[in-house]
Design a protein around this motif. Structure first.
Motif, PDB file in Angstrom:
ATOM      1  N   GLU A   7      37.315  28.516  22.284  1.00 20.01           N
ATOM      2  CA  GLU A   7      36.470  28.191  21.127  1.00 20.01           C
ATOM      3  C   GLU A   7      37.019  27.012  20.327  1.00 20.01           C
ATOM      4  N   GLY A   8      36.127  26.101  20.015  1.00 20.53           N
ATOM      5  CA  GLY A   8      36.425  25.007  19.090  1.00 20.53           C
ATOM      6  C   GLY A   8      37.661  24.182  19.389  1.00 20.53           C
ATOM      7  N   SER A   9      37.764  23.633  20.582  1.00 16.94           N
ATOM      8  CA  SER A   9      38.965  22.868  20.921  1.00 16.94           C
ATOM      9  C   SER A   9      38.665  21.787  21.943  1.00 16.94           C
ATOM     10  N   VAL A  10      39.664  20.989  22.260  1.00 15.03           N
ATOM     11  CA  VAL A  10      39.489  19.917  23.238  1.00 15.03           C
ATOM     12  C   VAL A  10      38.952  20.371  24.571  1.00 15.03           C
ATOM     13  N   GLY A  11      39.221  21.607  24.941  1.00 16.62           N
ATOM     14  CA  GLY A  11      38.798  22.125  26.240  1.00 16.62           C
ATOM     15  C   GLY A  11      37.329  21.867  26.534  1.00 16.62           C
ATOM     16  N   PHE A  12      36.535  21.686  25.494  1.00 11.50           N
ATOM     17  CA  PHE A  12      35.116  21.409  25.707  1.00 11.50           C
ATOM     18  C   PHE A  12      34.886  20.036  26.325  1.00 11.50           C
ATOM     19  N   PHE A  13      35.795  19.111  26.101  1.00 14.33           N
ATOM     20  CA  PHE A  13      35.573  17.790  26.699  1.00 14.33           C
ATOM     21  C   PHE A  13      36.759  17.236  27.473  1.00 14.33           C
ATOM     22  N   TRP A  14      37.877  17.975  27.488  1.00 11.86           N
ATOM     23  CA  TRP A  14      38.983  17.582  28.379  1.00 11.86           C
ATOM     24  C   TRP A  14      39.755  18.829  28.793  1.00 11.86           C
TER      25      TRP A  14
ATOM     26  N   HIS B 131      24.318  26.721  31.887  1.00 13.28           N
ATOM     27  CA  HIS B 131      24.089  25.788  30.791  1.00 13.28           C
ATOM     28  C   HIS B 131      23.508  26.502  29.567  1.00 13.28           C
ATOM     29  N   GLN B 132      22.726  27.525  29.811  1.00 21.12           N
ATOM     30  CA  GLN B 132      22.202  28.305  28.701  1.00 21.12           C
ATOM     31  C   GLN B 132      23.344  28.971  27.931  1.00 21.12           C
ATOM     32  N   GLN B 133      24.266  29.564  28.691  1.00 26.28           N
ATOM     33  CA  GLN B 133      25.408  30.224  28.054  1.00 26.28           C
ATOM     34  C   GLN B 133      26.236  29.230  27.251  1.00 26.28           C
ATOM     35  N   ARG B 134      26.461  28.077  27.849  1.00 26.79           N
ATOM     36  CA  ARG B 134      27.269  27.081  27.178  1.00 26.79           C
ATOM     37  C   ARG B 134      26.588  26.604  25.887  1.00 26.79           C
ATOM     38  N   LEU B 135      25.289  26.397  25.989  1.00 28.81           N
ATOM     39  CA  LEU B 135      24.525  25.969  24.815  1.00 28.81           C
ATOM     40  C   LEU B 135      24.576  27.022  23.713  1.00 28.81           C
ATOM     41  N   ALA B 136      24.485  28.269  24.107  1.00 24.35           N
ATOM     42  CA  ALA B 136      24.522  29.363  23.129  1.00 24.35           C
ATOM     43  C   ALA B 136      25.836  29.340  22.355  1.00 24.35           C
TER      44      ALA B 136
ATOM     45  N   TYR C  31      27.755  26.713  21.825  1.00 21.23           N
ATOM     46  CA  TYR C  31      27.739  25.562  20.924  1.00 21.23           C
ATOM     47  C   TYR C  31      26.897  25.842  19.692  1.00 21.23           C
ATOM     48  N   GLU C  32      25.757  26.449  19.910  1.00 20.54           N
ATOM     49  CA  GLU C  32      24.856  26.688  18.786  1.00 20.54           C
ATOM     50  C   GLU C  32      25.443  27.708  17.819  1.00 20.54           C
ATOM     51  N   GLU C  33      26.215  28.631  18.366  1.00 22.34           N
ATOM     52  CA  GLU C  33      26.859  29.596  17.473  1.00 22.34           C
ATOM     53  C   GLU C  33      27.905  28.894  16.612  1.00 22.34           C
ATOM     54  N   ILE C  34      28.664  28.003  17.239  1.00 21.41           N
ATOM     55  CA  ILE C  34      29.652  27.235  16.472  1.00 21.41           C
ATOM     56  C   ILE C  34      28.952  26.423  15.389  1.00 21.41           C
ATOM     57  N   GLU C  35      27.824  25.843  15.755  1.00 20.57           N
ATOM     58  CA  GLU C  35      27.075  25.063  14.774  1.00 20.57           C
ATOM     59  C   GLU C  35      26.662  25.932  13.582  1.00 20.57           C
ATOM     60  N   ARG C  36      26.116  27.100  13.900  1.00 23.34           N
ATOM     61  CA  ARG C  36      25.695  28.010  12.831  1.00 23.34           C
ATOM     62  C   ARG C  36      26.874  28.424  11.955  1.00 23.34           C
ATOM     63  N   ASN C  37      28.002  28.706  12.598  1.00 26.46           N
ATOM     64  CA  ASN C  37      29.130  29.250  11.841  1.00 26.46           C
ATOM     65  C   ASN C  37      29.921  28.210  11.047  1.00 26.46           C
ATOM     66  N   HIS C  38      29.960  26.977  11.543  1.00 28.91           N
ATOM     67  CA  HIS C  38      30.861  26.017  10.912  1.00 28.91           C
ATOM     68  C   HIS C  38      30.214  24.723  10.437  1.00 28.91           C
ATOM     69  N   PHE C  39      28.984  24.478  10.886  1.00 32.41           N
ATOM     70  CA  PHE C  39      28.422  23.168  10.561  1.00 32.41           C
ATOM     71  C   PHE C  39      27.011  23.260   9.972  1.00 32.41           C
ATOM     72  N   GLN C  40      26.856  24.188   9.052  1.00 30.28           N
ATOM     73  CA  GLN C  40      25.547  24.374   8.420  1.00 30.28           C
ATOM     74  C   GLN C  40      25.146  23.141   7.614  1.00 30.28           C
TER      75      GLN C  40
ATOM     76  N   LEU D  53      27.778  18.065  18.592  1.00 25.63           N
ATOM     77  CA  LEU D  53      26.405  17.578  18.786  1.00 25.63           C
ATOM     78  C   LEU D  53      26.210  17.053  20.207  1.00 25.63           C
ATOM     79  N   MET D  54      27.198  16.312  20.694  1.00 18.00           N
ATOM     80  CA  MET D  54      27.106  15.786  22.050  1.00 18.00           C
ATOM     81  C   MET D  54      26.966  16.932  23.038  1.00 18.00           C
ATOM     82  N   GLY D  55      27.783  17.955  22.853  1.00 19.64           N
ATOM     83  CA  GLY D  55      27.703  19.118  23.733  1.00 19.64           C
ATOM     84  C   GLY D  55      26.304  19.700  23.729  1.00 19.64           C
ATOM     85  N   ILE D  56      25.711  19.793  22.560  1.00 16.27           N
ATOM     86  CA  ILE D  56      24.373  20.375  22.446  1.00 16.27           C
ATOM     87  C   ILE D  56      23.332  19.509  23.151  1.00 16.27           C
ATOM     88  N   HIS D  57      23.424  18.206  22.942  1.00 19.19           N
ATOM     89  CA  HIS D  57      22.483  17.311  23.614  1.00 19.19           C
ATOM     90  C   HIS D  57      22.662  17.350  25.131  1.00 19.19           C
TER      91      HIS D  57
END
Lengths: 189, 189
Positions: free
Chosen positions: A30-37, A126-131, A133-142, A159-163
């Motif tokens: 959750e919430g770390s570089v692992g999402f893009f490296w 991809h659905q799981q991954r998006l879910a 990301y969207e949870e992180i968005e809801r929790n931390h980036f309102q 945002l990039m992850g979501i797109h």
DNA sequence: ATGTTATATTCAATAATATGAATATGTCAA
DNA sequence: TTGACATATTCATATTATTGAATATAACAT
């Protein structure tokens, strides 16, 4: 090369041990570089050694009562300057390598249901991954407008992850519908 | 591993020399694997050697008058079967590694204009790439419903490219607008 | 003639990644 | 007390990928 800078960029925000880093470089953390490296623990420890040798990092051994001892790394001024330089440099576009597309491109060689199964599995992933990301968005980036500078940049990577995932999903949808489409009348006869 | 199968998948559709393949594996070559799998000529020649040794490919030397001689490769039945098996196999999700996002995530360390330049360069690159894809679509895929089985799969990979680039572009737009957004009144004072 | 570009391939060195095994400490539950 | 986890790190090997250099033929322009 990039791995070393990815490590620096994590350590510059938070001191951490090799073990801590291995978790942050895990793609599902959750919430770390692992999402893009991503990187394995063996890679990370080796890189930490090199960076310490070069003087870009310094380490401090910490004794622990209930755990094995650990070494906490932090970035030196030298390291920080190199990191800044690297960020400013232009990067060449990464080599494209997508196994699924190679397979799909030759999809006519196997039977269609096998391909459809494959696409539906990807869709799920991809659905799981998006879910996530969207949870992180809801929790931390309102309220993106009120974020600190540091978090503004985290927000952009999220945002990039979501797109990215949204792009995959709309494609999966279209591709599945296309392949499930009934064969045209002329070709049937 | 994938490279060998990517080579097989190209050769199964068209016999080709190593040199021909190097062009098809170039990321900027029109209508070819290069769009989703890149490889250097050295990689390709080495892989061709291995595949021939394993009996998945066979080669035929062709004398040429106005060019150096070349070896034309074609896929054997054995190779074709291995290719089909590989396509059917489930693939693990590829490791994520995006240099731009690593840099962006640590974007707070450098000044904002430098980051904006970077984003605008990416935007341009993705625009160019999308334009190429859309031209291919216009020229070869006007009527997706009437395509041969072979071309249906080409079409799907092209569609993916379009969705992928579109995702990047909408993100670039949002990210640039976000970073150019005037600072909030409270933080200004 | 000379330089450049295109065709066609091979060999070597290095860097990056992946995989497997090993070691050590300590918690917690069956 | 045995086994399964979690923490914490190291070493070795194998596979891939990148980069540089080298060789050879021939077209084409200056």
């Amino acid at each position: 090369m990039s791995l070393s800078f990815a490590i620096l960029s994590v350590l510059v925000a938070n001191h951490a041990s090799g073990y801590d880093l291995t978790k942050r470089f895990n793609p599902s953390a959750e919430g770390s570089v692992g999402f893009f490296w991503t990187a394995s623990f063996q890679q990370i420890y080796r890189e930490l050694g090199r960076l310490e040798e070069k003087g870009w990092l310094q380490a401090q051994t910490v004794q622990q009562d209930n755990r094995p001892d650990k070494r906490i790394y932090s970035v030196t001024e030298l390291g920080k300057q190199h990191l800044r330089d690297w960020i400013t440099e232009a990067e060449k576009s990464p080599p494209v390598r997508d196994e699924l597309l190679v397979k799909l491109n030759a999809g006519y060689l196997v039977d269609r249901p096998a391909i459809l199964v494959k696409l539906k599995m990807h869709q799920q992933q991809h659905q799981q991954r998006l879910a996530i990301y969207e949870e992180i968005e809801r929790n931390h980036f309102q309220n993106p407008e009120t974020l600190s500078e540091f978090l503004q940049f985290s927000y952009l990577t999220l945002l990039m992850g979501i797109h990215y995932e949204t792009g995959w999903l709309t494609w999966c949808d279209r591709a599945i519908r296309f392949l499930e489409m009934p064969v045209q009348e002329e070709t049937k006869r």
